[in-house]
Design a protein around this motif. Structure first.
Motif, PDB file in Angstrom:
ATOM      1  N   MET A  89       3.790 -25.085   2.779  1.00 41.40           N
ATOM      2  CA  MET A  89       4.450 -24.047   3.565  1.00 41.40           C
ATOM      3  C   MET A  89       3.613 -22.768   3.511  1.00 41.40           C
ATOM      4  SD  MET A  89       8.399 -22.771   3.236  1.00 41.40           S
ATOM      5  CE  MET A  89       8.953 -24.408   3.703  1.00 41.40           C
ATOM      6  N   PRO A  90       3.408 -22.078   4.650  1.00 39.90           N
ATOM      7  CA  PRO A  90       2.568 -20.878   4.649  1.00 39.90           C
ATOM      8  C   PRO A  90       3.194 -19.754   3.821  1.00 39.90           C
ATOM      9  CG  PRO A  90       3.712 -21.129   6.748  1.00 39.90           C
ATOM     10  CD  PRO A  90       3.928 -22.401   5.992  1.00 39.90           C
ATOM     11  N   GLU A  91       2.325 -18.891   3.283  1.00 34.83           N
ATOM     12  CA  GLU A  91       2.793 -17.740   2.509  1.00 34.83           C
ATOM     13  C   GLU A  91       3.373 -16.683   3.449  1.00 34.83           C
ATOM     14  OE1 GLU A  91      -0.236 -16.758  -0.837  1.00 34.83           O
ATOM     15  OE2 GLU A  91      -1.366 -17.526   0.875  1.00 34.83           O
ATOM     16  N   LEU A  92       4.160 -15.792   2.882  1.00 35.30           N
ATOM     17  CA  LEU A  92       4.737 -14.694   3.650  1.00 35.30           C
ATOM     18  C   LEU A  92       3.839 -13.467   3.554  1.00 35.30           C
ATOM     19  CD1 LEU A  92       8.509 -15.022   2.688  1.00 35.30           C
ATOM     20  CD2 LEU A  92       7.306 -15.976   4.658  1.00 35.30           C
ATOM     21  N   ASP A  93       3.920 -12.628   4.568  1.00 34.12           N
ATOM     22  CA  ASP A  93       3.209 -11.355   4.542  1.00 34.12           C
ATOM     23  C   ASP A  93       4.211 -10.227   4.764  1.00 34.12           C
ATOM     24  OD1 ASP A  93       2.914 -10.215   7.544  1.00 34.12           O
ATOM     25  OD2 ASP A  93       2.907 -12.405   7.567  1.00 34.12           O
ATOM     26  N   LEU A  94       3.822  -9.014   4.418  1.00 29.83           N
ATOM     27  CA  LEU A  94       4.739  -7.876   4.453  1.00 29.83           C
ATOM     28  C   LEU A  94       5.259  -7.592   5.858  1.00 29.83           C
ATOM     29  CD1 LEU A  94       6.024  -5.467   2.918  1.00 29.83           C
ATOM     30  CD2 LEU A  94       3.976  -4.151   3.537  1.00 29.83           C
ATOM     31  N   ALA A  95       4.367  -7.555   6.848  1.00 32.22           N
ATOM     32  CA  ALA A  95       4.782  -7.193   8.199  1.00 32.22           C
ATOM     33  C   ALA A  95       5.798  -8.182   8.760  1.00 32.22           C
ATOM     34  CB  ALA A  95       3.558  -7.107   9.115  1.00 32.22           C
ATOM     35  N   THR A  96       5.527  -9.470   8.594  1.00 35.19           N
ATOM     36  CA  THR A  96       6.433 -10.496   9.113  1.00 35.19           C
ATOM     37  C   THR A  96       7.777 -10.454   8.405  1.00 35.19           C
ATOM     38  OG1 THR A  96       4.555 -11.916   9.663  1.00 35.19           O
ATOM     39  CG2 THR A  96       6.716 -12.978   9.470  1.00 35.19           C
ATOM     40  N   LEU A  97       7.765 -10.291   7.083  1.00 35.89           N
ATOM     41  CA  LEU A  97       9.016 -10.257   6.338  1.00 35.89           C
ATOM     42  C   LEU A  97       9.839  -9.029   6.705  1.00 35.89           C
ATOM     43  CD1 LEU A  97      10.950 -11.324   4.221  1.00 35.89           C
ATOM     44  CD2 LEU A  97       9.579 -10.198   2.453  1.00 35.89           C
ATOM     45  N   HIS A  98       9.214  -7.854   6.801  1.00 39.58           N
ATOM     46  CA  HIS A  98       9.970  -6.650   7.133  1.00 39.58           C
ATOM     47  C   HIS A  98      10.606  -6.785   8.516  1.00 39.58           C
ATOM     48  CE1 HIS A  98      10.948  -2.427   7.899  1.00 39.58           C
ATOM     49  NE2 HIS A  98      10.824  -2.226   6.602  1.00 39.58           N
ATOM     50  N   GLU A  99       9.876  -7.324   9.476  1.00 39.13           N
ATOM     51  CA  GLU A  99      10.439  -7.526  10.814  1.00 39.13           C
ATOM     52  C   GLU A  99      11.656  -8.445  10.766  1.00 39.13           C
ATOM     53  OE1 GLU A  99       9.490  -6.874  14.183  1.00 39.13           O
ATOM     54  OE2 GLU A  99       7.961  -5.378  13.706  1.00 39.13           O
ATOM     55  N   ALA A 100      11.557  -9.519   9.984  1.00 38.70           N
ATOM     56  CA  ALA A 100      12.656 -10.481   9.914  1.00 38.70           C
ATOM     57  C   ALA A 100      13.882  -9.874   9.219  1.00 38.70           C
ATOM     58  CB  ALA A 100      12.195 -11.737   9.177  1.00 38.70           C
ATOM     59  N   ILE A 101      13.657  -9.108   8.162  1.00 38.01           N
ATOM     60  CA  ILE A 101      14.782  -8.455   7.484  1.00 38.01           C
ATOM     61  C   ILE A 101      15.434  -7.440   8.418  1.00 38.01           C
ATOM     62  CG2 ILE A 101      15.440  -6.948   5.569  1.00 38.01           C
ATOM     63  CD1 ILE A 101      13.209  -8.245   3.926  1.00 38.01           C
TER      64      ILE A 101
ATOM     65  N   ALA B  39       8.460   0.800  -4.159  1.00 35.69           N
ATOM     66  CA  ALA B  39       9.016   0.958  -2.817  1.00 35.69           C
ATOM     67  C   ALA B  39       8.908  -0.340  -2.019  1.00 35.69           C
ATOM     68  CB  ALA B  39       8.302   2.088  -2.090  1.00 35.69           C
ATOM     69  N   LEU B  40       7.714  -0.927  -1.970  1.00 38.55           N
ATOM     70  CA  LEU B  40       7.539  -2.150  -1.189  1.00 38.55           C
ATOM     71  C   LEU B  40       8.280  -3.328  -1.810  1.00 38.55           C
ATOM     72  CD1 LEU B  40       3.779  -1.987  -0.101  1.00 38.55           C
ATOM     73  CD2 LEU B  40       5.825  -1.191   1.116  1.00 38.55           C
ATOM     74  N   GLY B  41       8.322  -3.381  -3.139  1.00 36.65           N
ATOM     75  CA  GLY B  41       9.100  -4.419  -3.799  1.00 36.65           C
ATOM     76  C   GLY B  41      10.575  -4.303  -3.456  1.00 36.65           C
ATOM     77  N   GLY B  42      11.064  -3.070  -3.372  1.00 36.66           N
ATOM     78  CA  GLY B  42      12.443  -2.857  -2.947  1.00 36.66           C
ATOM     79  C   GLY B  42      12.670  -3.359  -1.533  1.00 36.66           C
ATOM     80  N   TRP B  43      11.750  -3.032  -0.640  1.00 33.63           N
ATOM     81  CA  TRP B  43      11.869  -3.504   0.736  1.00 33.63           C
ATOM     82  C   TRP B  43      11.888  -5.026   0.822  1.00 33.63           C
ATOM     83  CZ3 TRP B  43       8.247  -0.224   4.406  1.00 33.63           C
ATOM     84  CH2 TRP B  43       8.959   0.916   4.825  1.00 33.63           C
ATOM     85  N   CYS B  44      11.078  -5.689   0.022  1.00 28.02           N
ATOM     86  CA  CYS B  44      11.055  -7.161   0.056  1.00 28.02           C
ATOM     87  C   CYS B  44      12.409  -7.754  -0.310  1.00 28.02           C
ATOM     88  CB  CYS B  44       9.977  -7.696  -0.888  1.00 28.02           C
ATOM     89  SG  CYS B  44       8.288  -7.460  -0.287  1.00 28.02           S
ATOM     90  N   GLY B  45      13.215  -6.993  -1.045  1.00 31.43           N
ATOM     91  CA  GLY B  45      14.557  -7.449  -1.393  1.00 31.43           C
ATOM     92  C   GLY B  45      15.651  -6.797  -0.578  1.00 31.43           C
ATOM     93  N   GLY B  46      15.283  -6.131   0.525  1.00 33.01           N
ATOM     94  CA  GLY B  46      16.279  -5.522   1.399  1.00 33.01           C
ATOM     95  C   GLY B  46      16.795  -4.184   0.928  1.00 33.01           C
ATOM     96  N   ALA B  47      16.119  -3.539  -0.009  1.00 29.40           N
ATOM     97  CA  ALA B  47      16.593  -2.279  -0.584  1.00 29.40           C
ATOM     98  C   ALA B  47      16.312  -1.099   0.332  1.00 29.40           C
ATOM     99  CB  ALA B  47      15.940  -2.041  -1.943  1.00 29.40           C
ATOM    100  N   CYS B  48      17.059  -0.036   0.109  1.00 32.67           N
ATOM    101  CA  CYS B  48      16.797   1.253   0.731  1.00 32.67           C
ATOM    102  C   CYS B  48      15.919   2.061  -0.217  1.00 32.67           C
ATOM    103  CB  CYS B  48      18.104   2.000   0.995  1.00 32.67           C
ATOM    104  SG  CYS B  48      17.892   3.702   1.572  1.00 32.67           S
TER     105      CYS B  48
END
Length: 561
Positions: A1-13, A247-256
């Protein structure tokens, strides 16, 4: 399975929780939808100026990307810069906003920015350095309270975004795209650490399951973010890893992500007021530089911090007494120490107030002194803390020699050895002794500066301490402590007074921080050869903006005696 990247994950969240708060400042509240639209606009601006990724064969110390410099104080624009860069497949890199012209010129000559996003207060420095280097990057100027005019040739950030599209860019970000983190340069010139964004997300940003395995399924990652309700307060500057990764780790988990009012320095009262007002759940810290003023504010006032579940400390130690006082004031908050580096992410962790050994994080190891093998638990050898597990950077930008010496292969596994000395204890925990760069050889004995500093900071009247070596005819190198005294503390002698080996001739006037009292306090915890031969007192701070030790400033004070 392909790895995730920041841009794609943030868009999906953002598609799943568009109206949830994503970034909060004292005067702005941006939703996930708004941050998505603004970062798309920035990506269009970068892409429209010809910036992106250019496919070609490269070595581990080379980049296929154009680079964007983020020369900003904390705020939404910094995070938009990181995210927008990745959406355009441009590699972002951090700029220390305390640098003077020579340091900026060295950094930009190494990183070769195709674009620079900067606050208006830095416009004059940008103008001088760009002219000096003869480069013509895209300049995006963010307005601030400085009142500085728009730099000739620069685009106003908000105007540029307003003129750009909110549609997704027609490029496909990839987990192999680079994210560049320049080291602080506390022991040498800053080095650009080349992280694949996919490795950064699974490593320092914590996109993993409870068993430590990587989350590589987008649906699973989004579901995790939908359940998340964290609000992360960012006090450390985003120009360093501790702030950006939180900050980015928070975003990966849906945090504000929440910012305090002051963004150009540490204001403990502002941090605590923001934590209370915004009901934050998590907060990064950087050693005593954050913990001491915070605990003093908590001891003077009353704050409802019942939602604060975790304080994550990295990059510098918290003194045991300070940690104890902090836990007394925040009994429902868990304090977690993590130790790592820009090159390794988090290698070892520990919780609680005790100054005990660390538990190794997944992929961590202790190598032999010659760095040829892994040490077994209980081997009484002072080795090197290393990190593997596949989630380590590619190398240092433009530096094949340092890449080869730092990123090594042992028993077929690629490991990063960032420079921390360590011992693997019989129970599998790790005793960390500090950076080799801060090891002092005095009279044939090795002294770890951080060990002595920890003892000094726990002595009455000492607010902060750094330890450096200086040439000595007798010892080769002798240990000197540079101290910042607590308000009201009495030195009992002149700043910069020195002690002989016996420790009895200098500064006999008394006072809780006299040389004699300091030596007596050290002697309770340290062998005789580890006790500083001289004490230098200063009213200046001993920390960089990120809370790390400013050894250059300490050495300058010692050299000036």
């Amino acid at each position: 399975m392909p790895e995730l990247d920041l841009a794609t994950l943030h868009e999906a969240i953002a598609a799943a929780i568009p109206d949830r708060e994503c970034v909060v400042t004292p005067d702005r509240r941006l939703t996930w939808r708004q941050v998505t639209e603004r970062s798309r606009r920035l990506a269009h601006v970068l892409h429209g100026h010809g910036l992106g990724r250019h496919e070609r064969a490269v070595e581990p110390w080379e980049s296929q990307h154009d680079h964007v410099a983020l020369y900003l104080h904390n705020g939404p624009e910094y995070l938009e810069g990181l995210l927008g860069a990745h959406k355009a497949r441009v590699a972002p890199f951090n700029v220390n906003y305390r640098y003077v012209d020579d340091e900026l010129a060295q950094l930009f000559a190494d990183a070769r920015p195709g674009a620079i996003v900067f606050h208006a207060c830095f416009a004059a420095a940008i103008e001088r350095v760009v002219r000096r280097l003869g480069i013509t990057p895209l300049l995006l100027q963010v307005a601030d309270s400085s009142g500085e005019r728009l730099l000739d040739g620069a685009l106003d950030y908000e105007a540029a975004l307003a003129a750009a599209s909110t549609e997704p860019l027609d490029v496909r970000p990839d987990a192999g795209d680079l994210h560049i983190l320049y080291t602080g340069g506390t022991t040498g010139l800053p080095k650009g650490v080349l992280w694949r964004i996919g490795d950064l997300m699974v490593g320092p940003l914590g996109l993993t399951r409870r068993d430590g395995t990587a989350i590589d399924d987008l649906t699973e990652a989004v579901a995790r973010a939908e359940r998340g309700a964290h609000r992360v307060l960012i006090g450390p500057p985003l120009m360093h890893g501790a702030g950006t990764w939180s900050a980015l780790g928070g975003w990966c988990g849906g945090a504000c992500v929440v910012f305090p009012e002051r963004v150009d320095g540490m204001d403990a009262a502002d941090l605590m007021a923001t934590a209370e007002r915004e009901r934050v759940t998590r907060m990064p810290m950087v050693g005593d530089a954050f913990a001491r003023p915070i605990v003093e504010v908590l001891e003077r006032g009353s704050y409802d911090l019942s939602t604060l579940r975790t304080m994550l400390n990295s990059a510098a130690a918290i003194s045991p007494d300070v940690k104890r006082r902090l836990m007394e004031r925040l009994p429902t908050t868990r304090i977690v120490d993590v130790l790592g580096s820009s090159e390794s992410g988090f290698a070892v962790t520990r919780s609680g107030s005790a100054d005990r050994p660390f538990a190794p994080a997944p992929g961590a190891a202790v190598l032999s002194a010659d760095r040829t093998r892994r040490l077994a638990p209980g081997e009484d050898e002072l080795g090197w803390l290393a990190k593997g597990g596949g989630r380590v950077p590619l190398g240092y930008l433009n530096d094949p020699d340092k890449t080869a010496s730092t990123f090594i292969t042992v028993d077929g596994e690629r490991l990063v050895v960032a420079g921390d000395r360590a011992r693997l204890l019989a129970d599998g925990t790790v005793e960390v002794h500090g950076r080799e760069a801060t090891t002092i050889n005095t009279g044939g004995e090795k002294v770890f500066a951080e060990e002595v500093e920890g003892v000094l900071r726990d002595l009455p009247g000492v607010a902060d301490a750094l330890v450096v070596g200086r040439p000595s005819e007798r010892w080769g190198t002798e240990i000197v402590a540079v101290l910042r005294l607590a308000p009201g503390a009495e030195a009992g002698g002149e700043a910069g007074s020195e002690a002989d080996e016996a420790g009895g001739e200098a500064d006999e006037a008394g006072g809780e921080t006299s040389d004699e009292r300091l030596r007596e306090g050290c002697a309770v915890h340290l062998a005789r050869y580890k006790i500083p031969k001289a004490f230098v007192r200063t009213g200046e701070g001993l920390r960089l903006p990120n809370g790390k030790a400013d050894y250059a400033a300490a050495r300058a004070l010692v050299d000036g005696l």
